[in-house]
Design an enzyme around this catalytic site. Structure first.
Site, short mmCIF file in Angstrom:
data_model
loop_
_atom_site.label_atom_id
_atom_site.label_comp_id
_atom_site.label_asym_id
_atom_site.label_seq_id
_atom_site.Cartn_x
_atom_site.Cartn_y
_atom_site.Cartn_z
N HIS A 13 -6.63 -14.09 22.60
CA HIS A 13 -6.67 -13.93 24.05
C HIS A 13 -5.67 -14.88 24.71
O HIS A 13 -5.61 -16.05 24.36
CB HIS A 13 -8.09 -14.23 24.55
CG HIS A 13 -8.37 -13.70 25.91
ND1 HIS A 13 -7.80 -14.22 27.05
CD2 HIS A 13 -9.15 -12.66 26.32
CE1 HIS A 13 -8.24 -13.54 28.10
NE2 HIS A 13 -9.05 -12.59 27.70
N HIS A 27 -1.42 -30.65 32.29
CA HIS A 27 -2.23 -31.63 31.56
C HIS A 27 -1.89 -31.50 30.07
O HIS A 27 -1.88 -30.39 29.54
CB HIS A 27 -3.71 -31.35 31.79
CG HIS A 27 -4.63 -32.39 31.25
ND1 HIS A 27 -4.85 -32.57 29.90
CD2 HIS A 27 -5.37 -33.35 31.86
CE1 HIS A 27 -5.70 -33.56 29.72
NE2 HIS A 27 -6.03 -34.06 30.90
N THR A 64 -3.25 -31.90 27.19
CA THR A 64 -4.13 -31.21 26.23
C THR A 64 -4.93 -30.08 26.89
O THR A 64 -5.37 -29.15 26.22
CB THR A 64 -5.15 -32.18 25.60
OG1 THR A 64 -5.92 -32.79 26.66
CG2 THR A 64 -4.43 -33.27 24.80
N ALA A 65 -5.11 -30.16 28.21
CA ALA A 65 -6.01 -29.19 28.88
C ALA A 65 -5.27 -28.14 29.68
O ALA A 65 -5.89 -27.23 30.23
CB ALA A 65 -7.01 -29.93 29.76
N GLY A 66 -3.95 -28.23 29.78
CA GLY A 66 -3.16 -27.20 30.45
C GLY A 66 -3.39 -27.13 31.95
O GLY A 66 -3.41 -28.16 32.63
N GLY A 105 -3.98 -30.89 42.35
CA GLY A 105 -3.72 -31.64 41.12
C GLY A 105 -2.25 -31.97 40.94
O GLY A 105 -1.42 -31.68 41.81
N LYS A 116 2.40 -31.62 36.97
CA LYS A 116 2.72 -31.56 35.53
C LYS A 116 1.51 -31.04 34.77
O LYS A 116 0.36 -31.41 35.09
CB LYS A 116 3.04 -32.98 35.01
CG LYS A 116 4.54 -33.24 34.84
CD LYS A 116 4.78 -34.59 34.19
CE LYS A 116 4.33 -34.67 32.74
NZ LYS A 116 4.59 -36.02 32.16
#
Lengths: 306, 306
Positions: B81, B167, B169-171, B162, B165
């Site tokens: 996905h 994140h 590891t968390a996108g 936010g 850029k």
């Protein structure tokens, strides 16, 4: 959580403080909720709708009945609606997660408790009835409070629970499990009352129609149309859509259109799901797919401490 | 009580302990309930369904997102996905007593908090979108996690909240208010896939059909029939029955019967009530007459301490 509904009828529809005191008894218990209540001063009668966990519902019904016995004196009661008790009738209706058999058992436990602790003669009716004559509430109520002092002496009218003598101020009470009763009316685009009457005859049980339909034809004077007014006494066996479609068919032959319909009062989710099922030809009938139902189950489980 | 639903998607569908830890965050809060959750190992993705009081739901969503950021590293994530974030998308759906406008406001508050406190770029989508391009989730997600490091630099893809850029590891995450999405399939009594495809074209928005319908024709090999498989993205404006009736009409011209239909996943009560309304020509559309709905409201009020 298992859910049972009950709509006890009390023989007081005028003095607010008495009605409130009775309703209050259901409000103070956990796991039972007062959904609605209304009073009719002419009938001098109040109907309360409660629902909740079966044990909590019967506790509430017992406490409400006890309060009614304290506050209502049938010897002084006058009203248009026939009545035989201070708490006149207590129907229990299975809503969710509970079978008819369990519901019948519940009504017997409640009836026994009312008979023994409140000293009121109890007649089990509808699905809980112990004989054919007692299935029909109006058969039981015939003679009313005043006539019951004699009626109760007849062997066929010996109470199912409680004393063999009418309670001096609270009379007798009917307790039983029944299916949800749906009031469903269909409005026809004609002012000819005969069309409504003929169609009412076509669908109602007594004249050859569906087993669980009671129907009458009425005039809606203000709108200049007529109505087939019905009680569906078991929507599981005689579903709304089937009755509606037969009315539509019969109306067609008189060249009369159906201009609308109405459900008066409450209706179980499953009765409407049946309608969607039929018309959409749904292959999987699962009420738990309905988000509000799922939410109710989830919250109820939490309240239940599961 | 106002009720909002949310079905946040998390980019982890294999490691049970991580999925459980995320779901647990929703379980520990009051006035929010986990209705369902499921994981797809091939997609490597989990979908959680929660519902409850708006503030409680957004608190749960924030806490779940925080946990996902702690436990999921998108740099190591592989799955079928498409995805752009550890918490990939957070839709908020108004269910009861809350307007679309309030729901949009709620999504903005949540987005702001996720952006500021979790340092994840947030894109508002669907009804909450701040530009046309951001209404469609797949437009936002194009390029996925890996491509977003460049995409985010484009002025038109500056995040709504936010940092500017991705994140590490968390996108990034999409947050938005949308209507309830109903998966509705209609099965046709033929093995001719062309009929399903033509009917899908007739009803779907993209080829001239209803605005809120996405549709495809499929073969159900095992049953030897074909299916019009749909997503109804706004059942209030494009109701189930209308789509069904047009499919029935179109099928007739090919001499093909409708053998059944199915609703996959959950459905709001009102979507089914609309069906009953239409076919029974109900004059009064009042969901509060449904006993389970009334009971839900009553219990929810109590839980809410009203």
């Amino acid at each position: 959580m298992k859910i049972v509904e009950s709509v006890p009828n009390f023989s007081e529809g005028r003095r607010k403080e008495i009605i409130e005191a009775i309703v209050q008894e259901a409000r103070t218990l956990d796991k039972v909720w007062v959904l609605d209540y209304s009073s009719d001063p002419d009938h001098n009668r109040s109907v309360v709708t409660i629902a909740g966990e079966p044990k909590a519902v019967t506790d509430a019904l017992f406490n409400m009945s006890k309060k009614a016995v304290e506050l209502i004196d049938l010897r002084k009661h006058r009203g248009e609606h026939p009545r035989m008790g201070a708490v006149d009738v207590i129907p229990l209706v299975p809503i969710m997660g509970i079978s008819k058999e369990e519901c019948v058992e519940l009504s017997k436990e409640l009836g026994k408790r009312i008979g023994e602790e409140l000293k009121i003669p109890v007649y089990l009716y509808e699905s809980s009835a112990t004989s054919r004559e007692r299935e029909n509430l109006s058969e039981i109520r015939k003679g009313e409070f005043e006539g019951f002092h004699e009626k109760i002496k007849l062997p066929e009218w010996k109470p199912d629970f409680g004393p063999d003598k009418v309670h001096p101020t609270a009379g007798v009470v009917a307790v039983g499990c029944r299916e949800f009763l749906i009031a469903f009316n269909v409005n026809l685009g004609t002012d000819n009352i005969e069309v409504a009457r003929k169609i009412a005859k076509a669908v109602r049980h007594i004249s050859g129609g569906f087993r669980y339909v009671k129907a009458l034809g009425f005039k809606l004077e203000e709108r200049g149309i007529v109505q087939v007014s019905m009680n569906l006494t078991n929507y599981k066996k005689t579903p709304i859509y089937r009755v509606f479609e037969v009315i539509k068919l019969e109306a067609e032959r008189y060249g009369v259109p159906i201009v609308g319909s109405e459900i008066v009062g409450m209706v179980p989710l499953n009765a409407l799901l049946n309608v969607a099922d039929f018309y959409l030809r749904l292959e999987d009938h699962n009420p738990n797919l309905i988000i509000e139902k799922k939410l109710l189950d989830t919250i109820a489980k939490e309240v239940d401490g599961e």
